[in-house]
Design an enzyme around this catalytic site. Structure first.
Site, PDB file in Angstrom:
ATOM      1  N   GLY A 157       0.778  -1.235   0.000  1.00  0.00           N
ATOM      2  CA  GLY A 157       0.000   0.000   0.000  1.00  0.00           C
ATOM      3  C   GLY A 157       0.809   1.284   0.000  1.00  0.00           C
ATOM      4  N   SER A 158       2.008   1.273  -0.590  1.00  0.00           N
ATOM      5  CA  SER A 158       2.779   2.527  -0.587  1.00  0.00           C
ATOM      6  C   SER A 158       2.138   3.583  -1.485  1.00  0.00           C
ATOM      7  CB  SER A 158       4.236   2.277  -0.978  1.00  0.00           C
ATOM      8  OG  SER A 158       4.359   1.985  -2.342  1.00  0.00           O
ATOM      9  N   ASN A 159       1.495   3.170  -2.564  1.00  0.00           N
ATOM     10  CA  ASN A 159       0.798   4.163  -3.394  1.00  0.00           C
ATOM     11  C   ASN A 159      -0.424   4.725  -2.668  1.00  0.00           C
ATOM     12  OD1 ASN A 159       1.908   4.625  -6.246  1.00  0.00           O
ATOM     13  ND2 ASN A 159       2.151   2.418  -5.948  1.00  0.00           N
ATOM     14  N   ARG A 183     -16.336 -14.977 -10.007  1.00  0.00           N
ATOM     15  CA  ARG A 183     -15.704 -13.661 -10.086  1.00  0.00           C
ATOM     16  C   ARG A 183     -16.741 -12.580 -10.351  1.00  0.00           C
ATOM     17  NH1 ARG A 183     -11.470 -12.044 -13.107  1.00  0.00           N
ATOM     18  NH2 ARG A 183     -12.561 -12.569 -15.027  1.00  0.00           N
ATOM     19  N   ARG A 207      -6.086  -8.463  -8.606  1.00  0.00           N
ATOM     20  CA  ARG A 207      -7.125  -9.310  -9.209  1.00  0.00           C
ATOM     21  C   ARG A 207      -7.520  -8.711 -10.539  1.00  0.00           C
ATOM     22  NH1 ARG A 207     -10.448 -13.095  -6.452  1.00  0.00           N
ATOM     23  NH2 ARG A 207     -12.329 -12.609  -7.600  1.00  0.00           N
ATOM     24  N   LEU A 226     -10.087  -7.626 -13.139  1.00  0.00           N
ATOM     25  CA  LEU A 226     -11.476  -7.197 -12.966  1.00  0.00           C
ATOM     26  C   LEU A 226     -12.346  -7.794 -14.060  1.00  0.00           C
ATOM     27  CD1 LEU A 226     -10.801  -3.397 -12.329  1.00  0.00           C
ATOM     28  CD2 LEU A 226     -10.827  -5.267 -10.678  1.00  0.00           C
ATOM     29  N   ASN A 231      -5.588   3.059 -12.587  1.00  0.00           N
ATOM     30  CA  ASN A 231      -4.588   2.118 -12.079  1.00  0.00           C
ATOM     31  C   ASN A 231      -3.208   2.726 -12.263  1.00  0.00           C
ATOM     32  OD1 ASN A 231      -3.494  -0.421 -11.189  1.00  0.00           O
ATOM     33  ND2 ASN A 231      -3.068  -0.942 -13.334  1.00  0.00           N
ATOM     34  N   HIS A 258       0.717   1.441 -13.087  1.00  0.00           N
ATOM     35  CA  HIS A 258       1.440   0.268 -13.589  1.00  0.00           C
ATOM     36  C   HIS A 258       2.934   0.629 -13.658  1.00  0.00           C
ATOM     37  CE1 HIS A 258       2.016  -3.445 -15.806  1.00  0.00           C
ATOM     38  NE2 HIS A 258       2.798  -2.777 -16.640  1.00  0.00           N
ATOM     39  N   GLU A 277       6.165   6.679  -9.082  1.00  0.00           N
ATOM     40  CA  GLU A 277       4.748   6.312  -8.899  1.00  0.00           C
ATOM     41  C   GLU A 277       4.109   7.199  -7.838  1.00  0.00           C
ATOM     42  OE1 GLU A 277       3.853   2.139  -8.335  1.00  0.00           O
ATOM     43  OE2 GLU A 277       5.615   1.543  -9.474  1.00  0.00           O
TER      44      GLU A 277
END
Ligand code: GRF
Length: 215
Positions: free
Chosen positions: A23-25, A76, A102, A104, A118, A120, A185
């Protein structure tokens, strides 16, 4: 010129962060929200992993957290349907995927179209998928970096919002390159969210235009 298909809203936003790991972002976004750099509140931190360190940190800092166990759902599709419900219930404006591991379902991508982004750790469309820092080294590319993009059903392929470039050094390992990319990031993800709620992100065709502060 392609038609405008989306313009981000200019308002105080309600954010959700989805994560599966450290969870650093998430922390970088939280920090930017905390110092008023993003006009939003974090209304939910969600995880598919009960023990994700990022989820625990969110809970410790008093944010609303939610864990849904994928094993408790038949498919899912059912899982993602439950997520959509939780998101809509809280009137979330924007979902930030931040190491959410995951894939989506198309239904979730459609339901949250232009409301889900997101980060990346590569310069998309090069190196989608996993272990992309190692792939960049193996290919001998001179530059890699990171990309904030809208999420579309095709993994890592939605319209690109912001990118930052990081040189790949000859003695880089996956870890050293990942660490230098991560620094970037933590700059561009909060920046993209800030621009979003300043109403400055416009999608035309598959391109994103960043509008000036006056709109
Ligand atoms: C980051 O490298 C991000 O680019 C990728 O997953 C990692 C998450 O790291 N999508 P963190 O959990 O935010 O520290």
């Amino acid at each position: 010129m392609d038609d405008v298909v989306f313009r981000s809203p200019r308002r105080r936003g309600r954010l959700a962060v989805f994560l599966s790991g450290r969870g650093s972002n998430f922390m970088a976004i939280r920090e930017a929200v905390g110092r008023g750099g993003i006009d939003a509140e974090i209304a939910l931190v969600f995880s598919n992993k009960a023990d994700a360190p990022g989820l625990l940190r969110a809970r410790e800092s008093g944010l609303e957290t939610l864990f849904l166990d994928p094993k408790a759902f038949a498919s899912r599709e059912d899982y993602d349907r439950a997520i959509i419900e939780e998101v809509e219930k809280r009137r979330i404006d924007l979902v930030c995927l931040a190491g959410y591991m995951r894939v989506l379902t198309p239904a979730l991508c459609d339901a949250l179209k232009h409301r889900i982004v997101n980060i990346h750790p590569a310069l998309l469309p090069s190196f989608p998928g996993l272990h992309v820092q190692q792939k960049a080294i193996d290919w001998g590319v001179r530059f890699s970096g990171c990309t904030v993009h809208f999420v579309a059903a095709e993994v890592d392929m939605g319209p690109i919002i912001l990118q930052a470039v990081v040189p790949v050094l000859q003695d880089d390992t996956e870890e050293t390159l990942a660490a230098r990319i991560l620094v970037e990031e933590h700059k561009i993800y909060p920046e993209a969210v800030r621009l979003y709620f300043e109403g400055r992100i416009e999608v035309r065709g598959r391109r994103v235009f960043i509008l000036g502060p006056g709109g």
